[in-house]
Design an enzyme around this catalytic site. Structure first.
Site, PDB file in Angstrom:
ATOM      1  N   ALA A 199       0.877  -1.130  -0.072  1.00 27.94           N
ATOM      2  CA  ALA A 199       0.026  -0.122   0.026  1.00 27.94           C
ATOM      3  C   ALA A 199       1.113   1.282  -0.004  1.00 27.94           C
ATOM      4  CB  ALA A 199      -0.908   0.107   1.234  1.00 27.94           C
ATOM      5  N   ASP A 200       1.859   1.360   0.912  1.00 28.81           N
ATOM      6  CA  ASP A 200       2.821   2.379   0.925  1.00 28.81           C
ATOM      7  C   ASP A 200       3.299   2.653  -0.393  1.00 28.81           C
ATOM      8  OD1 ASP A 200       2.619   3.515   3.359  1.00 28.81           O
ATOM      9  OD2 ASP A 200       4.011   1.905   4.298  1.00 28.81           O
ATOM     10  N   LEU A 201       3.960   1.213  -1.114  1.00 28.68           N
ATOM     11  CA  LEU A 201       4.735   1.475  -2.563  1.00 28.68           C
ATOM     12  C   LEU A 201       4.022   2.024  -3.609  1.00 28.68           C
ATOM     13  CD1 LEU A 201       6.860  -1.897  -1.953  1.00 28.68           C
ATOM     14  CD2 LEU A 201       7.642   0.514  -1.454  1.00 28.68           C
TER      15      LEU A 201
END
Length: 424
Positions: A199-201
């Site tokens: 999700a961050d990436l």
């Protein structure tokens, strides 16, 4: 070089080919002010930095980016300081400036830097920077062309906007974990998160796309804009065919372990010495697989002749194939199936990944000088391959506040005003 970590030597010494001095950077002349921390924002700004942007990373005095302490393993610097390996993932090609933005002097310095910046990236809670006069509307007033990107868990609007967002929570809330893991009724069946912070990436990648598009608009019109990146939005968008399957059918997809919801056989099989990925993508490949596997009759069986039929009869086909695959070694299968044009491959551990001849040929592990003491740092390379403006590796991830004096001198500020020492 490292503490609680192995020295570089796992294929990481294959530095990328040296960049020619006359090779231009795609983002030469672009200044980025990075007020983000952890992963999503820094991932985006590192991509911009690799492409030539000047990135100034604003960090808290004495603490810095949270990931500096997210270890072990740690990397030891020449001056005795150490940072967690996690920090080095997303902070190369940046200059670190330690400023306390809760103080008026620090706020004034950031505003002065923003006045000449093209991009600002931040991941504070919604409204968090308004109290400091560093929100989009405040900075737009002094730099109308500024591209201002906010990365949050849930975006700037909606009922969840005030919440803090963490990758693990987003993987669950987005539905990703509902389709990841072994099927119900199987050993170890439960929802499972992806092994990296997807999700961050993905938010970092979408932020970069938005920033580049907004820079193009600002270049044409002189008009900046506010980019609102939500981790939840980005992860939902990456559900791709699984989300579309649900929208088209009204049936939520179920966990299938390593199997594919729309293609069969497309999963992991046990072989004589481990496991193998078999990825049959069309009927022709299935026919060739069956011939090579010694079961040509399956390709003409009406239950399996087409992919749609194989999906309908998945359980029976997989039960038939399991003993066939288990009879030979992985290397044997890979050699014969590759020769037959049937996609397949191993499941590598990371030491095998970075020792792989193809990964080495693609220079996916680089080595950078870490300090003047001769210490070096292995890093994963930027995967972009560009014929004229390739990514470059100019500076290792900086120490906390390493460039504070240099940057503040450029805007004629006295560093003593800005609470930049660790003791403060």
């Amino acid at each position: 070089m490292t503490d609680n970590a192995a020295q570089s030597g796992h294929g990481a010494s294959d530095a990328a080919p040296p960049r020619q001095q006359d090779t231009p950077h795609a983002l030469d002349g672009v200044r980025v002010l990075d007020l983000s921390r952890v992963l999503a924002g820094p991932w985006s700004t590192q991509i911009l930095a690799d492409l030539g942007a000047e990135v100034i990373k604003i960090e808290r005095p004495g603490a810095g980016d949270d990931t500096r302490s997210w270890g072990p393993p740690f990397v030891q610097r020449q001056d005795g300081a150490r940072d967690a390996a996690y920090y080095f993932v997303a902070n190369r090609n940046k200059r670190s400036v330690a400023l306390d933005i809760s103080q008026p002097e620090g706020q004034a310095a950031v505003r002065q830097l923003a006045a000449s910046a093209h991009v600002l990236v931040e991941n504070f809670k919604v409204g968090g920077l308004a109290a400091y006069g560093l929100d989009y509307n405040s900075l737009k007033a002094i730099n109308p062309a500024l591209v201002y990107c906010s990365v949050t868990g849930f975006g700037q609007s909606g009922p969840y906007a005030p919440r803090a967002g963490y990758d693990f929570l987003i993987q669950g809330m987005s539905g990703l974990m509902s389709i990841t893991g072994q099927p119900d009724g199987s050993p170890g069946a439960e929802p499972v998160k992806v092994g990296v912070a997807t999700a961050d990436l993905s938010a970092g990648l979408y932020a970069t796309i938005g920033i580049l598009a907004a820079l193009r608009h600002a270049e044409r019109t002189g008009e900046g804009q506010h980019i609102d990146i939500s981790l939840l939005d980005c992860q939902v968008s990456l559900l791709a065919n699984q989300a579309q399957n649900y929208l088209a059918s009204g049936q939520p997809p179920r966990r299938l372990g390593n199997a594919h919801p729309n293609v069969v056989p497309y999963q992991v099989f046990a072989v004589a010495d481990g496991h193998l990925i078999l990825a049959v993508g069309n009927d022709g490949q299935f026919q060739r697989f069956c011939a090579e596997a010694g079961v040509p009759e399956l390709a003409s069986d009406a239950r399996y002749a087409t992919n749609a039929a194989r999906v309908e009869n998945r359980d029976a086909l997989i039960a038939t194939l399991r003993p066939v695959l288990a009879a030979r070694t992985g290397a044997d299968w890979i050699a014969s199936l590759e020769a037959a044009g049937v996609p397949c491959g191993p499941i590598n551990t990371l030491d095998q990944v970075f020792a792989d001849a193809h990964i080495r040929a693609r220079n996916m592990a680089i080595t950078m000088p870490l300090d003047e003491g001769g210490n070096t740092l292995p890093l994963v390379a930027n995967p972009l391959r560009m014929s004229r403006t390739p990514p470059s590796y100019r500076m290792a991830p900086p120490g906390l506040g390493e460039h504070t004096l240099e940057v503040l001198a450029q805007i004629e500020r006295n560093p003593a005003q800005y609470l930049i020492t660790d003791s403060e």
